[in-house]
Scaffold this motif. Sequence first.
Motif, PDB file in Angstrom:
ATOM      1  N   ASP A 147       0.836  -1.205   0.000  1.00 47.01           N
ATOM      2  CA  ASP A 147       0.000   0.000   0.000  1.00 47.01           C
ATOM      3  C   ASP A 147       0.871   1.256   0.000  1.00 47.01           C
ATOM      4  OD1 ASP A 147       0.861   0.157   2.680  1.00 47.01           O
ATOM      5  OD2 ASP A 147      -0.889  -0.948   3.390  1.00 47.01           O
ATOM      6  N   SER A 161      -0.819   3.400  -3.152  1.00 49.73           N
ATOM      7  CA  SER A 161      -1.423   4.050  -1.992  1.00 49.73           C
ATOM      8  C   SER A 161      -2.910   3.724  -1.891  1.00 49.73           C
ATOM      9  CB  SER A 161      -1.231   5.565  -2.105  1.00 49.73           C
ATOM     10  OG  SER A 161      -1.768   6.226  -0.999  1.00 49.73           O
ATOM     11  N   GLY A 162      -3.342   3.386  -0.688  1.00 44.76           N
ATOM     12  CA  GLY A 162      -4.743   3.097  -0.441  1.00 44.76           C
ATOM     13  C   GLY A 162      -5.136   1.653  -0.618  1.00 44.76           C
ATOM     14  N   THR A 220      -5.939  -2.183  -0.257  1.00 51.96           N
ATOM     15  CA  THR A 220      -6.268  -3.227   0.718  1.00 51.96           C
ATOM     16  C   THR A 220      -5.750  -4.552   0.160  1.00 51.96           C
ATOM     17  OG1 THR A 220      -8.379  -3.636  -0.346  1.00 51.96           O
ATOM     18  CG2 THR A 220      -8.344  -2.007   1.457  1.00 51.96           C
ATOM     19  N   ASN A 277      -4.733  -1.011   5.874  1.00 54.29           N
ATOM     20  CA  ASN A 277      -5.950  -0.393   5.340  1.00 54.29           C
ATOM     21  C   ASN A 277      -7.174  -1.273   5.557  1.00 54.29           C
ATOM     22  OD1 ASN A 277      -4.667   1.949   4.466  1.00 54.29           O
ATOM     23  ND2 ASN A 277      -4.164   1.073   2.474  1.00 54.29           N
ATOM     24  N   TYR A 326      -9.764   1.099   7.343  1.00 48.87           N
ATOM     25  CA  TYR A 326     -10.982   1.464   6.613  1.00 48.87           C
ATOM     26  C   TYR A 326     -12.237   1.007   7.346  1.00 48.87           C
ATOM     27  CZ  TYR A 326      -8.124   2.660   2.508  1.00 48.87           C
ATOM     28  OH  TYR A 326      -7.224   3.223   1.644  1.00 48.87           O
TER      29      TYR A 326
END
Length: 207
Positions: A15, A58-59, A61, A88, A92
């Motif tokens: 990530d 980036s971001g 899962t 994440n 999240y």
Amino acid sequence: MIVLADGARVMFTGDSITDCHRRDTDNPLGYGYPLRIAGQWGLRQPGRTPVWLNTGISGDTLAGLVSRWEADVLEARPDVVSILIGINDTGYRYSFGHDEVTADAFRSGYRRLLEPLTGVQLVLIEPFLLPVKEEQQEWRADLDAKIDVVRELAREYDATLVAADGMFAELAAGNNPEHWLFDGVHPTPAGHQALADAWLASTSECR
């Protein structure tokens, strides 16, 4: 322990911690721990040069990583794959109300990453957290279950484990956690260096 031969293709993926601005700069390794690993290796082993690759996004899962595994990892035909994923899936859930990713679901998805990598040397990095915000305290149990899965799979697949969560907890003991992870999740320069040093300590010839 892993061994890096001259010309070995080493893939870092995961990530934002792995991405570290690689996609919005002119540096394909980004500016985090993968770059520091490559730099330290080049300094200590100038006669043997692996090919360093980074496909962190980036971001992401675990599900996001699974969805791009073929194109971003397998097609590169790596000799070593280093994975850092999981924070994440926890964050999240609490920050954005996403469905819980249970330990069983996390294990199943992670296996989908590892099963095609027959003959590839594996490095599994524990996801990590230093709660610096009150709301992050409740993340701990969820993340701990995922860390246990990573440890279990490292044993099962004979992978090198980088015990990053415990490392950061030890570094932060009696210190300011933000010195290592500025928001509890993303490493500072010192945190990236600590992670790079821990990764290199897992190799057999660059310690």
